[in-house]
Design an enzyme around this catalytic site. Structure first.
Site, PDB file in Angstrom:
ATOM      1  N   HIS A 131     -98.513 -71.947 -28.098  1.00  0.00           N
ATOM      2  CA  HIS A 131     -97.344 -71.071 -28.239  1.00  0.00           C
ATOM      3  C   HIS A 131     -97.701 -69.810 -29.033  1.00  0.00           C
ATOM      4  CE1 HIS A 131     -93.052 -70.103 -29.168  1.00  0.00           C
ATOM      5  NE2 HIS A 131     -93.569 -69.705 -30.319  1.00  0.00           N
ATOM      6  N   GLU A 132     -98.410 -69.971 -30.150  1.00  0.00           N
ATOM      7  CA  GLU A 132     -98.736 -68.818 -30.997  1.00  0.00           C
ATOM      8  C   GLU A 132     -99.723 -67.883 -30.314  1.00  0.00           C
ATOM      9  OE1 GLU A 132     -96.987 -68.147 -33.495  1.00  0.00           O
ATOM     10  OE2 GLU A 132     -95.957 -70.069 -33.618  1.00  0.00           O
ATOM     11  N   HIS A 135     -98.055 -65.608 -27.863  1.00  0.00           N
ATOM     12  CA  HIS A 135     -97.439 -64.410 -28.427  1.00  0.00           C
ATOM     13  C   HIS A 135     -98.409 -63.234 -28.380  1.00  0.00           C
ATOM     14  CE1 HIS A 135     -93.543 -65.704 -29.777  1.00  0.00           C
ATOM     15  NE2 HIS A 135     -93.998 -66.626 -30.594  1.00  0.00           N
ATOM     16  N   GLU A 195     -89.671 -65.871 -27.681  1.00  0.00           N
ATOM     17  CA  GLU A 195     -89.973 -67.252 -28.055  1.00  0.00           C
ATOM     18  C   GLU A 195     -90.031 -68.160 -26.830  1.00  0.00           C
ATOM     19  OE1 GLU A 195     -90.671 -68.932 -30.964  1.00  0.00           O
ATOM     20  OE2 GLU A 195     -90.958 -66.962 -31.852  1.00  0.00           O
TER      21      GLU A 195
END
Length: 268
Positions: A131-132, A135, A195
């Protein structure tokens, strides 16, 4: 009054031009983005911020913890195309009770040890790291800074911090633009759209690396339990609620291709 009106019209015109030029930019999911800064600018900001964090935060020294986090992170980043102007990812584990992690432009990943109490296995840790990293791949920090620039809220960052000459003076502003709170905690850094996009892209990354995407559901259940009901209602938060995340991830998994990849072994 006339000068003020002329200045407003000029600012509006510049903003409109910048918006039209940026309209052709799109995220990996095809979403239109406002992107005004180069990869080089963003990588410099990310690297400077990360160096400051390493100087001011306590770094975890336990070799076993570091091997574990480095192993999971490497399996994720090995599946990331080298297209952002840096050669390799740097991963640092910070000794902190915060249940969080982050990734910055320039290939910088930070993991707080508190996360390891909630992410109970390597698949759940891969959920967070995927997920990070997503980004960064989706230019979410650039998008955030660009939006601030259009509204004139990011002028100090743009004119000073990117130039690097007075970085220390504006480091708090820069941290916030990159999605980091003033005290180096991730405090609602991105909007719901970003997100959710990172959730979907991160799920693909972890699956390509051989981790079990079904564990993303368990991770967010753990996150919900760890928050002890302290998460604000979804309408009052820029983050999707835990329940929305679980629902969206479940739907995403139904449409995911299957990856015939051996499961990594990072835990001893």
């Amino acid at each position: 009054m006339e000068n003020a009106m002329r200045a407003w019209q000029t600012t509006s015109w510049v903003s409109a031009v910048l918006l039209s030029l940026a309209a052709c930019s799109s995220s990996p999911t095809g979403r239109n983005q406002l992107i005004l800064f180069s990869d080089s600018d963003m990588n410099n900001l990310g690297s400077q911020s990360f160096e400051q964090m390493k100087q001011q935060l306590k770094i975890e020294k336990d070799p076993g913890v570091n091997r574990y986090v480095q192993c999971v992170a490497k399996h994720i980043t090995d599946h990331v195309p080298q297209s952002k102007g840096f050669q390799q990812w740097e991963v640092v584990v910070f000794d902190s009770e915060q249940v969080n992690a982050f990734a910055l432009p320039g290939g910088k990943i930070g993991v707080y040890t508190g996360l390891l109490d909630v992410a109970e296995n390597e698949d759940q840790l891969a959920t967070v790291l995927g997920h990070e990293v997503a980004h960064v791949l989706a230019d979410h920090s650039n998008e955030r800074l660009s939006q601030n620039q259009i509204t004139n809220a990011g002028l100090q960052i743009t004119n000073v911090a990117i130039g690097a000459s007075d970085y220390a003076q504006y480091s708090d502003l820069t941290m916030a633009a990159l999605g980091l709170g003033v005290q180096y905690g991730v405090m609602l850094p991105y909007g719901r759209t970003q997100e959710s996009e990172a959730d979907m892209l991160g799920l693909d990354l972890m699956a390509q690396a051989g981790f079990n995407p079904q564990q993303s559901i368990e991770l967010w259940k753990n996150m919900a339990a760890a928050s002890k009901g302290q998460q604000p209602p979804e309408l009052l938060s820029t983050h999707p609620s835990h329940q929305t995340r679980i629902k969206d991830l479940t739907n995403k998994m139904k449409a995911m291709p299957s990856y015939n990849v051996p499961h990594p072994t990072c835990q001893s």
